[in-house]
Design a protein around this motif. Structure first.
Motif, PDB file in Angstrom:
ATOM      1  N   CYS A  42     -35.057  -7.928 -40.301  1.00 38.36           N
ATOM      2  CA  CYS A  42     -34.321  -9.159 -40.610  1.00 38.36           C
ATOM      3  C   CYS A  42     -34.658  -9.655 -42.017  1.00 38.36           C
ATOM      4  O   CYS A  42     -35.730  -9.380 -42.543  1.00 38.36           O
ATOM      5  N   GLU A 129     -23.079 -17.068 -48.395  1.00 42.69           N
ATOM      6  CA  GLU A 129     -22.984 -15.606 -48.280  1.00 42.69           C
ATOM      7  C   GLU A 129     -24.278 -15.003 -47.734  1.00 42.69           C
ATOM      8  O   GLU A 129     -24.625 -13.869 -48.046  1.00 42.69           O
ATOM      9  N   PRO A 131     -26.942 -13.187 -45.301  1.00 40.45           N
ATOM     10  CA  PRO A 131     -26.779 -12.101 -44.330  1.00 40.45           C
ATOM     11  C   PRO A 131     -26.844 -12.649 -42.901  1.00 40.45           C
ATOM     12  O   PRO A 131     -27.399 -13.725 -42.658  1.00 40.45           O
ATOM     13  N   GLU A 132     -26.252 -11.917 -41.977  1.00 46.44           N
ATOM     14  CA  GLU A 132     -26.228 -12.366 -40.580  1.00 46.44           C
ATOM     15  C   GLU A 132     -27.579 -12.203 -39.896  1.00 46.44           C
ATOM     16  O   GLU A 132     -27.931 -13.000 -39.035  1.00 46.44           O
ATOM     17  N   ASN A 133     -28.316 -11.187 -40.249  1.00 46.34           N
ATOM     18  CA  ASN A 133     -29.570 -10.898 -39.554  1.00 46.34           C
ATOM     19  C   ASN A 133     -30.755 -11.584 -40.245  1.00 46.34           C
ATOM     20  O   ASN A 133     -31.572 -10.959 -40.887  1.00 46.34           O
TER      21      ASN A 133
END
Length: 156
Positions: A42, A129, A131-133
């Motif tokens: 992550c 913007e 990151p998703e993780n």
């Protein structure tokens, strides 16, 4: 060997209260520095555990430099985070309840240098913007930062 590792030898992986410091380093474009962690894959904030006798601000600056190569010229205290949201079980089984002192930094120097023992990559991201993780315990810290600075046009 760090203090937490020494404690782990005595208590195993059962939950510890871990005092940590992290840095929300923002560049002149308003982008936030994140590190992709090796242990869970992550993205997270540079930071780590307080060592005995160390001040929180010292830990924040030390961890920032160790993990990214950047030297903080000015850290500003943002907030202390704790509670159930900050419980974390590492992939190898160690459990912690984090107490996190978060600092912001816009005045820094140095060149990016990845600590390859802890990280896979470091990069700046626009706040819209990200990151998703993201590392679970860093999400509320980043959300607090975004909310607190939502009127700053550089960050949006």
């Amino acid at each position: 060997m760090g203090y937490i590792m020494e404690l782990r030898k005595l208590v195993g992986s059962r939950p510890l209260i871990m005092t940590r410091a992290c840095v929300l380093l923002v560049d002149n474009k308003g982008e936030l520095l994140l590190q992709k962690r090796k242990d869970n894959g992550c993205w997270g904030l540079p930071g780590g555990a307080l060592e005995p006798g160390e001040q929180l601000e010292e830990a924040a600056a030390r961890e920032l430099f160790e993990e990214t190569g950047y030297i903080a010229r000015k850290l500003e205290f943002m907030h202390i985070f704790s509670g159930e949201k900050f419980y974390y079980k590492y992939p190898h089984g160690d459990e912690v309840y984090n107490v996190i002192a978060a600092y912001t930094c816009t005045k820094y120097e140095g060149l990016p240098r990845l600590d390859e023992t802890e990280g896979e990559e470091i990069a700046f991201f626009g706040l819209n913007e990200l990151p998703e993780n993201i590392n679970p315990t860093d999400i509320p810290v980043i959300e607090y930062f975004v909310e607190k600075n939502s009127k700053d046009p550089r960050l949006l």
